[in-house]
Write a protein that holds these residues in place. Structure first.
Motif, PDB file in Angstrom:
ATOM      1  N   LYS A  78       0.831  -1.217   0.000  1.00 47.58           N
ATOM      2  CA  LYS A  78       0.000   0.000   0.000  1.00 47.58           C
ATOM      3  C   LYS A  78       0.859   1.258   0.000  1.00 47.58           C
ATOM      4  O   LYS A  78       0.527   2.240  -0.675  1.00 47.58           O
ATOM      5  N   SER A  79       1.971   1.248   0.702  1.00 48.61           N
ATOM      6  CA  SER A  79       2.890   2.391   0.690  1.00 48.61           C
ATOM      7  C   SER A  79       3.466   2.606  -0.708  1.00 48.61           C
ATOM      8  O   SER A  79       3.554   3.738  -1.185  1.00 48.61           O
ATOM      9  N   LEU A  80       3.855   1.508  -1.344  1.00 45.05           N
ATOM     10  CA  LEU A  80       4.394   1.613  -2.699  1.00 45.05           C
ATOM     11  C   LEU A  80       3.328   2.097  -3.675  1.00 45.05           C
ATOM     12  O   LEU A  80       3.611   2.907  -4.567  1.00 45.05           O
ATOM     13  N   LEU A  81       2.103   1.630  -3.512  1.00 42.63           N
ATOM     14  CA  LEU A  81       1.011   2.103  -4.368  1.00 42.63           C
ATOM     15  C   LEU A  81       0.781   3.603  -4.173  1.00 42.63           C
ATOM     16  O   LEU A  81       0.529   4.320  -5.149  1.00 42.63           O
ATOM     17  N   SER A  82       0.903   4.082  -2.946  1.00 43.60           N
ATOM     18  CA  SER A  82       0.754   5.524  -2.692  1.00 43.60           C
ATOM     19  C   SER A  82       1.827   6.307  -3.438  1.00 43.60           C
ATOM     20  O   SER A  82       1.545   7.358  -4.033  1.00 43.60           O
ATOM     21  N   ARG A  83       3.050   5.807  -3.400  1.00 46.48           N
ATOM     22  CA  ARG A  83       4.138   6.474  -4.132  1.00 46.48           C
ATOM     23  C   ARG A  83       3.884   6.451  -5.631  1.00 46.48           C
ATOM     24  O   ARG A  83       4.110   7.449  -6.327  1.00 46.48           O
ATOM     25  N   LEU A  84       3.406   5.307  -6.127  1.00 44.14           N
ATOM     26  CA  LEU A  84       3.124   5.194  -7.562  1.00 44.14           C
ATOM     27  C   LEU A  84       1.953   6.077  -7.974  1.00 44.14           C
ATOM     28  O   LEU A  84       1.942   6.617  -9.089  1.00 44.14           O
ATOM     29  N   LEU A  85       0.976   6.239  -7.096  1.00 45.89           N
ATOM     30  CA  LEU A  85      -0.137   7.159  -7.364  1.00 45.89           C
ATOM     31  C   LEU A  85       0.375   8.588  -7.471  1.00 45.89           C
ATOM     32  O   LEU A  85      -0.029   9.340  -8.371  1.00 45.89           O
ATOM     33  N   ALA A  86       1.264   8.979  -6.559  1.00 46.49           N
ATOM     34  CA  ALA A  86       1.830  10.326  -6.591  1.00 46.49           C
ATOM     35  C   ALA A  86       2.626  10.569  -7.866  1.00 46.49           C
ATOM     36  O   ALA A  86       2.660  11.702  -8.367  1.00 46.49           O
ATOM     37  N   LYS A  87       3.227   9.526  -8.400  1.00 47.03           N
ATOM     38  CA  LYS A  87       4.004   9.634  -9.641  1.00 47.03           C
ATOM     39  C   LYS A  87       3.137   9.464 -10.879  1.00 47.03           C
ATOM     40  O   LYS A  87       3.639   9.499 -11.997  1.00 47.03           O
ATOM     41  N   LYS A  88       1.854   9.224 -10.667  1.00 50.29           N
ATOM     42  CA  LYS A  88       0.897   9.012 -11.765  1.00 50.29           C
ATOM     43  C   LYS A  88       1.244   7.793 -12.612  1.00 50.29           C
ATOM     44  O   LYS A  88       0.979   7.742 -13.811  1.00 50.29           O
ATOM     45  N   ALA A  89       1.828   6.785 -11.964  1.00 56.19           N
ATOM     46  CA  ALA A  89       2.190   5.551 -12.658  1.00 56.19           C
ATOM     47  C   ALA A  89       1.070   4.525 -12.620  1.00 56.19           C
ATOM     48  O   ALA A  89       1.037   3.611 -13.430  1.00 56.19           O
ATOM     49  N   VAL A  90       0.158   4.654 -11.641  1.00 51.83           N
ATOM     50  CA  VAL A  90      -0.981   3.749 -11.545  1.00 51.83           C
ATOM     51  C   VAL A  90      -2.273   4.553 -11.536  1.00 51.83           C
ATOM     52  O   VAL A  90      -2.296   5.714 -11.128  1.00 51.83           O
ATOM     53  N   ALA A  91      -3.320   3.902 -11.991  1.00 54.63           N
ATOM     54  CA  ALA A  91      -4.652   4.519 -12.019  1.00 54.63           C
ATOM     55  C   ALA A  91      -5.563   3.731 -11.082  1.00 54.63           C
ATOM     56  O   ALA A  91      -5.766   2.536 -11.289  1.00 54.63           O
TER      57      ALA A  91
END
Length: 123
Positions: free
Chosen positions: A44-57
């Protein structure tokens, strides 16, 4: 995308890129290689980082979120490959291949594939 991916973020993205559809954080945690020993909280922490980078939707599905890649793998691999070659080999590929050959990191199949690519480039 806003920034480069860390090695851990790459691992999450590889799971998402290989999935046929969107996944929950729990699904991702279950698919990450076991030797990483990541908890759901880590994912979940990694997903938060990826969300901030706009890498995941993200997509809300009831009380949970589903995640899908917002970026394609190939352009990211191309960018990372170019940065790697630029940083370590001055932007030239021949020193990279020479290094791999010196370290005996290329097997016969690798050499054949490289030769095939070179022949196609010369056409």
């Amino acid at each position: 995308m806003d920034a480069r991916l860390s090695e851990a973020e790459w691992a999450v993205m590889e799971v998402l890129w290989s999935a046929p559809g969107a996944l929950t954080a729990t699904d991702i945690a279950a698919r990450v290689p076991a030797e990483r020993e990541w908890t759901l909280a880590t994912v979940k922490s990694l997903l938060s980082r990826l969300l901030a980078k706009k890498a995941v939707a993200p997509r809300k599905d009831g009380r949970r979120f589903l995640y899908a890649p917002a970026i394609a793998r190939e352009p990211l691999v191309a960018d990372e490959s170019r940065r790697f070659v630029d940083r370590l080999f001055g932007g030239r590929l021949s020193p990279l291949f020479a290094h791999l050959a010196d370290e005996e990191a290329l097997d016969d199949a690798d050499i054949a594939a490289i030769e095939k690519l070179l022949k196609e480039l010369r056409r």
